[in-house]
Design a protein around this motif. Structure first.
Motif, PDB file in Angstrom:
ATOM      1  N   GLU A  44       1.271  -0.937  -0.255  1.00  0.00           N
ATOM      2  CA  GLU A  44      -0.265  -0.302  -0.064  1.00  0.00           C
ATOM      3  C   GLU A  44       1.273   0.871   0.330  1.00  0.00           C
ATOM      4  OE1 GLU A  44      -2.928   0.081   3.886  1.00  0.00           O
ATOM      5  OE2 GLU A  44      -3.290  -1.992   2.355  1.00  0.00           O
ATOM      6  N   GLN A  45       1.728   1.155   0.469  1.00  0.00           N
ATOM      7  CA  GLN A  45       3.103   2.208   0.817  1.00  0.00           C
ATOM      8  C   GLN A  45       3.505   2.833  -0.582  1.00  0.00           C
ATOM      9  OE1 GLN A  45       3.411   4.373   3.306  1.00  0.00           O
ATOM     10  NE2 GLN A  45       4.861   5.881   2.536  1.00  0.00           N
ATOM     11  N   LEU A  46       3.751   0.995  -0.850  1.00  0.00           N
ATOM     12  CA  LEU A  46       4.333   2.056  -2.445  1.00  0.00           C
ATOM     13  C   LEU A  46       3.563   2.414  -3.542  1.00  0.00           C
ATOM     14  CD1 LEU A  46       6.021  -1.483  -2.731  1.00  0.00           C
ATOM     15  CD2 LEU A  46       7.366   0.499  -3.279  1.00  0.00           C
ATOM     16  N   ILE A  47       1.946   1.820  -3.066  1.00  0.00           N
ATOM     17  CA  ILE A  47       0.990   2.144  -3.970  1.00  0.00           C
ATOM     18  C   ILE A  47       1.027   3.979  -3.952  1.00  0.00           C
ATOM     19  CG2 ILE A  47      -1.564   2.350  -4.326  1.00  0.00           C
ATOM     20  CD1 ILE A  47      -1.618  -0.869  -4.094  1.00  0.00           C
ATOM     21  N   LYS A  48       0.551   4.260  -2.764  1.00  0.00           N
ATOM     22  CA  LYS A  48       0.501   5.313  -2.237  1.00  0.00           C
ATOM     23  C   LYS A  48       2.202   6.407  -3.120  1.00  0.00           C
ATOM     24  CE  LYS A  48      -1.743   5.097   1.792  1.00  0.00           C
ATOM     25  NZ  LYS A  48      -1.820   5.315   3.154  1.00  0.00           N
ATOM     26  N   GLU A  49       3.604   6.425  -3.093  1.00  0.00           N
ATOM     27  CA  GLU A  49       4.335   6.162  -2.917  1.00  0.00           C
ATOM     28  C   GLU A  49       4.168   7.205  -4.443  1.00  0.00           C
ATOM     29  OE1 GLU A  49       8.274   5.178  -1.833  1.00  0.00           O
ATOM     30  OE2 GLU A  49       7.228   5.428   0.587  1.00  0.00           O
ATOM     31  N   ASN A  50       3.754   5.737  -4.928  1.00  0.00           N
ATOM     32  CA  ASN A  50       3.847   6.335  -7.033  1.00  0.00           C
ATOM     33  C   ASN A  50       3.059   6.948  -7.225  1.00  0.00           C
ATOM     34  OD1 ASN A  50       6.284   4.664  -7.957  1.00  0.00           O
ATOM     35  ND2 ASN A  50       5.779   3.524  -6.242  1.00  0.00           N
ATOM     36  N   ALA A  51       2.042   7.217  -6.492  1.00  0.00           N
ATOM     37  CA  ALA A  51       0.484   7.748  -6.999  1.00  0.00           C
ATOM     38  C   ALA A  51       0.459   9.226  -8.322  1.00  0.00           C
ATOM     39  CB  ALA A  51       0.040   8.364  -6.002  1.00  0.00           C
ATOM     40  N   GLY A  52       1.300   9.601  -8.178  1.00  0.00           N
ATOM     41  CA  GLY A  52       2.913  11.138  -8.857  1.00  0.00           C
ATOM     42  C   GLY A  52       2.891  10.049 -10.271  1.00  0.00           C
ATOM     43  N   LEU A  53       3.674   9.178 -10.060  1.00  0.00           N
ATOM     44  CA  LEU A  53       3.738   8.299 -11.375  1.00  0.00           C
ATOM     45  C   LEU A  53       2.793   8.289 -12.183  1.00  0.00           C
ATOM     46  CD1 LEU A  53       6.541   7.437 -13.245  1.00  0.00           C
ATOM     47  CD2 LEU A  53       6.118   5.203 -11.050  1.00  0.00           C
ATOM     48  N   VAL A  54       1.468   7.160 -11.730  1.00  0.00           N
ATOM     49  CA  VAL A  54       0.945   7.127 -12.420  1.00  0.00           C
ATOM     50  C   VAL A  54       0.414   8.331 -13.406  1.00  0.00           C
ATOM     51  CG1 VAL A  54      -1.750   6.072 -12.011  1.00  0.00           C
ATOM     52  CG2 VAL A  54       0.547   4.983 -10.536  1.00  0.00           C
ATOM     53  N   TRP A  55      -0.065   9.754 -11.991  1.00  0.00           N
ATOM     54  CA  TRP A  55      -0.874  10.402 -12.418  1.00  0.00           C
ATOM     55  C   TRP A  55      -0.241  11.526 -14.266  1.00  0.00           C
ATOM     56  CZ3 TRP A  55      -5.614  11.794 -12.568  1.00  0.00           C
ATOM     57  CH2 TRP A  55      -6.275  11.174 -10.876  1.00  0.00           C
ATOM     58  N   CYS A  56       1.443  10.779 -13.540  1.00  0.00           N
ATOM     59  CA  CYS A  56       2.297  10.854 -15.064  1.00  0.00           C
ATOM     60  C   CYS A  56       1.874  11.155 -16.165  1.00  0.00           C
ATOM     61  CB  CYS A  56       3.897  11.321 -14.495  1.00  0.00           C
ATOM     62  SG  CYS A  56       4.419  12.782 -15.516  1.00  0.00           S
ATOM     63  N   VAL A  57       2.096   9.447 -15.930  1.00  0.00           N
ATOM     64  CA  VAL A  57       1.295   8.928 -17.033  1.00  0.00           C
ATOM     65  C   VAL A  57      -0.083   8.588 -18.108  1.00  0.00           C
ATOM     66  CG1 VAL A  57       1.314   6.319 -18.173  1.00  0.00           C
ATOM     67  CG2 VAL A  57       2.860   6.867 -16.912  1.00  0.00           C
ATOM     68  N   ALA A  58      -0.830   8.757 -17.114  1.00  0.00           N
ATOM     69  CA  ALA A  58      -2.502   9.138 -17.418  1.00  0.00           C
ATOM     70  C   ALA A  58      -2.742  10.428 -18.248  1.00  0.00           C
ATOM     71  CB  ALA A  58      -3.336   8.861 -15.676  1.00  0.00           C
ATOM     72  N   LYS A  59      -1.398  11.464 -18.033  1.00  0.00           N
ATOM     73  CA  LYS A  59      -1.456  12.722 -18.273  1.00  0.00           C
ATOM     74  C   LYS A  59      -1.310  12.294 -19.913  1.00  0.00           C
ATOM     75  CE  LYS A  59      -0.547  15.675 -14.438  1.00  0.00           C
ATOM     76  NZ  LYS A  59       0.283  16.471 -13.813  1.00  0.00           N
ATOM     77  N   ARG A  60      -0.361  11.246 -20.694  1.00  0.00           N
ATOM     78  CA  ARG A  60      -0.886  11.347 -21.824  1.00  0.00           C
ATOM     79  C   ARG A  60      -1.595  11.030 -22.719  1.00  0.00           C
ATOM     80  NH1 ARG A  60       5.132   7.478 -21.181  1.00  0.00           N
ATOM     81  NH2 ARG A  60       5.973   8.308 -19.960  1.00  0.00           N
ATOM     82  N   PHE A  61      -2.940  10.245 -21.854  1.00  0.00           N
ATOM     83  CA  PHE A  61      -3.636   9.536 -22.479  1.00  0.00           C
ATOM     84  C   PHE A  61      -4.537  11.233 -22.402  1.00  0.00           C
ATOM     85  CE2 PHE A  61      -0.456   6.636 -21.421  1.00  0.00           C
ATOM     86  CZ  PHE A  61      -0.560   5.716 -22.724  1.00  0.00           C
ATOM     87  N   TYR A  62      -5.011  11.898 -21.910  1.00  0.00           N
ATOM     88  CA  TYR A  62      -6.159  12.515 -21.357  1.00  0.00           C
ATOM     89  C   TYR A  62      -6.458  13.110 -22.962  1.00  0.00           C
ATOM     90  CZ  TYR A  62      -5.158  14.063 -16.891  1.00  0.00           C
ATOM     91  OH  TYR A  62      -4.928  14.140 -15.512  1.00  0.00           O
ATOM     92  N   GLY A  63      -8.213  13.125 -23.234  1.00  0.00           N
ATOM     93  CA  GLY A  63      -8.436  13.970 -24.272  1.00  0.00           C
ATOM     94  C   GLY A  63      -8.646  12.560 -25.307  1.00  0.00           C
ATOM     95  N   ARG A  64      -8.609  11.857 -24.460  1.00  0.00           N
ATOM     96  CA  ARG A  64      -9.463  10.313 -25.604  1.00  0.00           C
ATOM     97  C   ARG A  64     -10.811   9.834 -25.073  1.00  0.00           C
ATOM     98  NH1 ARG A  64      -4.078   7.243 -26.580  1.00  0.00           N
ATOM     99  NH2 ARG A  64      -2.265   8.320 -26.792  1.00  0.00           N
ATOM    100  N   GLY A  65     -11.178  10.598 -23.675  1.00  0.00           N
ATOM    101  CA  GLY A  65     -13.256   9.981 -23.974  1.00  0.00           C
ATOM    102  C   GLY A  65     -13.248   9.793 -23.130  1.00  0.00           C
ATOM    103  N   THR A  66     -12.279   9.429 -22.108  1.00  0.00           N
ATOM    104  CA  THR A  66     -12.270   9.070 -20.802  1.00  0.00           C
ATOM    105  C   THR A  66     -11.524   9.661 -19.606  1.00  0.00           C
ATOM    106  OG1 THR A  66     -11.324   6.703 -21.925  1.00  0.00           O
ATOM    107  CG2 THR A  66     -11.196   7.164 -19.506  1.00  0.00           C
ATOM    108  N   GLU A  67     -12.427   9.785 -18.335  1.00  0.00           N
ATOM    109  CA  GLU A  67     -12.007  10.494 -17.284  1.00  0.00           C
ATOM    110  C   GLU A  67     -10.423  10.500 -17.051  1.00  0.00           C
ATOM    111  OE1 GLU A  67     -13.807  13.392 -16.199  1.00  0.00           O
ATOM    112  OE2 GLU A  67     -15.253  12.660 -18.263  1.00  0.00           O
ATOM    113  N   ALA A  68     -10.021  11.774 -16.743  1.00  0.00           N
ATOM    114  CA  ALA A  68      -8.613  11.546 -15.733  1.00  0.00           C
ATOM    115  C   ALA A  68      -9.221  10.107 -14.698  1.00  0.00           C
ATOM    116  CB  ALA A  68      -8.370  12.595 -15.526  1.00  0.00           C
ATOM    117  N   GLU A  69      -9.780  10.057 -13.779  1.00  0.00           N
ATOM    118  CA  GLU A  69     -10.280   9.505 -12.693  1.00  0.00           C
ATOM    119  C   GLU A  69      -9.653   8.520 -13.052  1.00  0.00           C
ATOM    120  OE1 GLU A  69      -9.902   8.527  -9.204  1.00  0.00           O
ATOM    121  OE2 GLU A  69     -10.054  10.420  -9.664  1.00  0.00           O
TER     122      GLU A  69
END
Length: 237
Positions: A20-45
């Motif tokens: 769980e700690q690893l998931i929390k500490e790498n949340a920023g990394l996941v958001w960073c990757v997710a941003k690459r796929f914005y605007g494709r019809g899927t919510e950011a969350e």
């Protein structure tokens, strides 16, 4: 780096708090990757939630003997999970609310699987998400991966087995991916001229003479420079 490795080792030993700690500490990394796929019809969350599935896979599969940063290893898995979701999501057009519910269900399923040590049922997932079972079933059915290689074909020892896992695969695929990641990291340590020489010699497969001509140096200089670069890479490796 050592802190992350220690958490991964604990996670592999069954320490759920470390996971769980690893998931929390790498949340920023996941958001960073997710941003690459914005605007494709899927919510950011939704992208973030799907990306977390890739993160979980990275945590479980990471081998410290790879000698690469965990983030470097995790990015392709997070990105791949999101790409797969977007690809399969395009097969069936469903409402945004259904897609959001399905994304939450997939993530909840991963979390509950870890907590329970088995596959959660619909009641447990609906209780966890506080969603009516009928709505949950509707959302999950709407997101069925039509003939997807990742569609579960049967259960084995409490785990879903996908069609992809039943197909013959080339041995060492993951190792080759890691080797490419490691190579990319090593090449980043070289300066521009050194990278160009390595590219010409080992990727463009040019002779030392042709390489020297393009770089404006002699064949002897190319030979000496090449030996120096390779020795430098071996030390770092």
């Amino acid at each position: 780096m050592e802190h992350t490795i220690a958490l991964i080792q604990k996670s592999h030993q069954g320490d759920k708090k470390a996971r769980e700690q690893l998931i929390k500490e790498n949340a920023g990394l996941v958001w960073c990757v997710a941003k690459r796929f914005y605007g494709r019809g899927t919510e950011a969350e939704d992208l973030f939630q799907i990306g977390n599935i890739g993160l979980l896979k990275a945590i479980d599969k990471f081998d410290i003997s790879y000698e690469v940063k965990f983030s470097t290893y995790a990015v392709p898995l997070i990105s791949g999970e999101i790409k797969r979701f977007l690809r399969d999501d395009g097969m069936i057009k469903v409402s945004r609310s259904l897609k959001s519910t399905a994304a939450q269900a997939f993530q909840a399923k991963e979390i509950l699987r870890e907590k329970l040590g088995r596959e959660p049922d619909i009641r447990e997932i609906s209780d966890y998400l506080k969603i009516d079972r009928e709505d949950l079933v509707l959302a999950m059915d709407a997101q069925v991966e039509v003939e997807s290689l990742h569609r579960p074909v049967y259960q084995k020892d409490g785990n879903e087995v996908s069609l992809l896992e039943k197909l013959p695969q080339e041995e060492g695929t993951e190792e080759k991916v890691v080797e490419r990641i490691l190579l990319a990291e090593l090449l980043e340590t070289l300066d521009k001229e050194e990278r160009q020489l390595i590219y010409l010699r080992y990727f463009a497969e040019k002779t030392q003479s042709a390489t020297g001509k393009q770089l404006g140096i002699s064949q002897v200089q190319v030979s000496r420079m090449e030996k120096r670069i390779l020795e430098k890479l071996r030390r770092k490796l």
